[in-house]
Design a protein around this motif. Structure first.
Motif, short mmCIF file in Angstrom:
data_model
loop_
_atom_site.label_atom_id
_atom_site.label_comp_id
_atom_site.label_asym_id
_atom_site.label_seq_id
_atom_site.Cartn_x
_atom_site.Cartn_y
_atom_site.Cartn_z
N GLY A 151 -2.30 30.83 -21.63
CA GLY A 151 -1.24 29.99 -21.09
C GLY A 151 -1.13 30.08 -19.59
O GLY A 151 -0.81 29.11 -18.91
N ARG A 152 -1.41 31.25 -19.01
CA ARG A 152 -1.29 31.39 -17.56
C ARG A 152 -2.36 30.63 -16.81
O ARG A 152 -2.23 30.39 -15.62
N THR A 153 -3.44 30.24 -17.50
CA THR A 153 -4.50 29.48 -16.85
C THR A 153 -4.29 28.00 -16.98
O THR A 153 -5.01 27.21 -16.39
N LYS A 154 -3.28 27.58 -17.80
CA LYS A 154 -3.02 26.17 -18.00
C LYS A 154 -1.94 25.70 -17.04
O LYS A 154 -1.34 26.48 -16.32
N GLN A 155 -1.66 24.43 -17.11
CA GLN A 155 -0.59 23.85 -16.29
C GLN A 155 0.72 24.45 -16.73
O GLN A 155 1.07 24.46 -17.91
N GLY A 156 1.48 24.98 -15.78
CA GLY A 156 2.70 25.69 -16.13
C GLY A 156 3.86 24.79 -16.49
O GLY A 156 4.70 25.16 -17.27
N ALA A 157 3.95 23.59 -15.91
CA ALA A 157 5.07 22.72 -16.20
C ALA A 157 4.64 21.29 -15.90
O ALA A 157 3.71 21.05 -15.17
N VAL A 158 5.38 20.36 -16.48
CA VAL A 158 5.10 18.96 -16.25
C VAL A 158 5.69 18.56 -14.91
O VAL A 158 6.86 18.81 -14.63
N THR A 159 4.91 17.94 -14.08
CA THR A 159 5.39 17.52 -12.76
C THR A 159 5.08 16.05 -12.55
O THR A 159 4.22 15.48 -13.21
N ALA B 231 0.82 -1.21 0.00
CA ALA B 231 0.00 0.00 0.00
C ALA B 231 0.85 1.26 0.00
O ALA B 231 0.46 2.29 -0.54
N SER B 232 2.05 1.18 0.61
CA SER B 232 2.90 2.36 0.68
C SER B 232 3.74 2.58 -0.58
O SER B 232 4.35 3.62 -0.73
N ALA B 233 3.80 1.60 -1.48
CA ALA B 233 4.58 1.75 -2.71
C ALA B 233 3.94 2.81 -3.60
O ALA B 233 2.72 2.84 -3.76
N PRO B 234 4.73 3.71 -4.18
CA PRO B 234 4.16 4.77 -5.03
C PRO B 234 3.52 4.20 -6.28
O PRO B 234 4.04 3.26 -6.89
N ALA B 235 2.41 4.77 -6.67
CA ALA B 235 1.72 4.34 -7.88
C ALA B 235 2.50 4.79 -9.11
O ALA B 235 3.14 5.84 -9.09
N PRO B 236 2.50 4.00 -10.18
CA PRO B 236 3.19 4.42 -11.41
C PRO B 236 2.66 5.76 -11.90
O PRO B 236 1.47 6.05 -11.80
N ARG B 237 3.54 6.57 -12.43
CA ARG B 237 3.18 7.91 -12.88
C ARG B 237 2.34 7.84 -14.15
O ARG B 237 2.68 7.16 -15.10
N ASP B 238 1.22 8.55 -14.17
CA ASP B 238 0.36 8.64 -15.35
C ASP B 238 0.71 9.92 -16.10
O ASP B 238 0.50 11.02 -15.60
N GLY B 239 1.27 9.78 -17.31
CA GLY B 239 1.74 10.95 -18.04
C GLY B 239 0.85 11.42 -19.16
O GLY B 239 1.30 12.17 -20.03
#
Length: 205
Positions: free
Chosen positions: A196-204, A32-40
């Motif tokens: 652009g300022r209302t969108k996601q600024g960077a990929v995280t 349960a504590s293992a991080p979930a795979p990143r969804d890109g």
């Protein structure tokens, strides 16, 4: 005789089994504590819109030539498949004449990677896709192609992502990735900056 003397060897014999076979509850807690795979699949949301493009490209890659041409144009990025794909259209003019490029990017939810399929209007065919992913705001994509009949590696990098700007760089390698020669650099600046300022600024992550 003290009963504890009889129990002690039995307890020590059981210890390895406890170590090798942890209790079910402990195993579940670790899972349960293992991080979930990143969804890109939202990685390119930051780029949807219209951009002003300034680009440089090396005319004769991997020949020892350092002759570059500079061009200016417009890039339009449209979302498809609810963000699991996007279509990029680039039109630019300059020292190298007129350039019209198309890039279809597709997300694979099984591998959690993107494939980038590029074509230009000169030959109208799709190149071998570069495949990769974003990590900590930087996208790296790789492919193996042929240049003048010899096998080369291709690396495409997306970096310096902000709400209003982004940098693209392509490089080739003919020594298995030991060294890379950059042959394409593009700097995009958002035209619809307010959007652009209302969108996601960077990929995280």
């Amino acid at each position: 005789m003290n009963p504890l003397h009889l129990l002690r060897p039995l307890l020590f014999a059981c210890l390895p089994a406890l170590v090798l076979y942890p209790l079910p509850g402990i195993a579940q807690d670790r899972e349960a504590s293992a991080p979930a795979p990143r969804d890109g699949q939202r990685d390119f949301d930051f780029e949807i819109g219209t951009w002003r493009t300034q680009l440089k490209r090396r005319l004769r890659p991997l020949t020892g030539s350092n002759t570059w041409v500079e061009m200016k144009g417009t890039t339009v990025v449209r979302k498809v498949w609810n963000g699991r794909g996007n279509l990029v259209e680039l039109v630019a003019d300059g020292e190298g004449g007129r350039f019209e490029g198309l890039n279809l990017r597709l997300y694979n939810p099984r591998t959690r990677q993107w494939s980038l399929h590029f074509a230009n209007s000169r030959d109208g065919t799709l190149a071998v896709p570069t495949v990769g992913e974003f990590k900590e705001g930087r996208g790296e994509f790789y492919a193996q192609e042929q240049l003048d009949g010899r096998a080369i590696l291709v690396r495409f990098v997306i970096s310096n992502v902000t709400p209003t700007s982004v940098r693209f760089e392509q490089a080739f390698s003919d020594d298995g990735g030991k060294t890379w020669e950059v042959n394409w650099i593009a700097q995009d600046t958002r035209v619809d900056a307010a959007a652009g300022r209302t969108k996601q600024g960077a990929v995280t992550d």
